[in-house]
Design a protein around this motif. Structure first.
Motif, short mmCIF file in Angstrom:
data_model
loop_
_atom_site.label_atom_id
_atom_site.label_comp_id
_atom_site.label_asym_id
_atom_site.label_seq_id
_atom_site.Cartn_x
_atom_site.Cartn_y
_atom_site.Cartn_z
N SER A 21 0.84 -1.20 0.00
CA SER A 21 0.00 0.00 0.00
C SER A 21 0.88 1.26 0.00
O SER A 21 0.61 2.20 -0.75
N ALA A 22 1.91 1.26 0.82
CA ALA A 22 2.81 2.42 0.89
C ALA A 22 3.54 2.60 -0.43
O ALA A 22 3.73 3.73 -0.90
N LYS A 23 3.93 1.51 -1.04
CA LYS A 23 4.65 1.55 -2.31
C LYS A 23 3.78 2.20 -3.39
O LYS A 23 4.24 3.05 -4.15
N LYS A 24 2.50 1.84 -3.41
CA LYS A 24 1.58 2.42 -4.40
C LYS A 24 1.30 3.89 -4.08
O LYS A 24 1.26 4.72 -4.98
N SER A 25 1.11 4.19 -2.82
CA SER A 25 0.75 5.56 -2.42
C SER A 25 1.87 6.55 -2.66
O SER A 25 1.64 7.68 -3.05
N PHE A 26 3.08 6.15 -2.42
CA PHE A 26 4.20 7.05 -2.51
C PHE A 26 5.08 6.85 -3.75
O PHE A 26 6.12 7.45 -3.88
N LYS A 27 4.64 5.94 -4.62
CA LYS A 27 5.37 5.64 -5.86
C LYS A 27 6.86 5.40 -5.55
O LYS A 27 7.74 6.06 -6.10
N LEU A 28 7.09 4.45 -4.66
CA LEU A 28 8.44 4.16 -4.22
C LEU A 28 9.21 3.25 -5.17
O LEU A 28 10.40 3.01 -4.97
#
Length: 120
Positions: free
Chosen positions: A107-114
């Motif tokens: 979820s964090a990866k998608k939200s912050f385009k990591l």
């Protein structure tokens, strides 16, 4: 009470279904020998306390899940015994924690385009 019941130092306690969804009981086993020490109908705190009164007086270690009912009964009846989480539930808790962490990271990866930052 037989001699084995009175002298067991390491005890495993778990509930089991007599009729799934309806009737349950508690079982206590000697962790060293695997011998069934006592069966007690029910799975509430009163049932666990009755079971511990029969088998827990000399117990150094009680192995069970970490259900609040178990913890309360053990604190009441066998306060000096060590409460140990059984392997099955330990693995289950760790697996669930890893699943939650992976879901959070996705979820964090998608939200912050990591993706570009971590090379994924």
């Amino acid at each position: 009470m037989d001699h084995q019941t009175q002298t067991a130092k390491h005890i495993c306690i778990d509930e089991f279904a007599l009729r799934k969804g309806h009737d349950y009981a508690m079982a206590a086993l000697d962790a060293d020998t695997g011998q069934v020490l006592h069966l007690e109908p029910g799975r509430d705190q009163t049932a666990v306390e009755k079971l511990l009164r029969v088998v827990g007086s000399k117990a150094h270690t009680i192995i069970s899940d970490f259900a609040p009912v178990m913890a309360k009964a053990m604190a009441s009846i066998t306060p000096t015994a060590h409460h140990v989480l059984d392997r099955f539930h330990l693995i289950q808790f760790c697996t669930e924690a890893l699943k939650r962490r992976r879901k959070y990271l996705q979820s964090a990866k998608k939200s912050f385009k990591l993706d570009s930052l971590i090379g994924a």
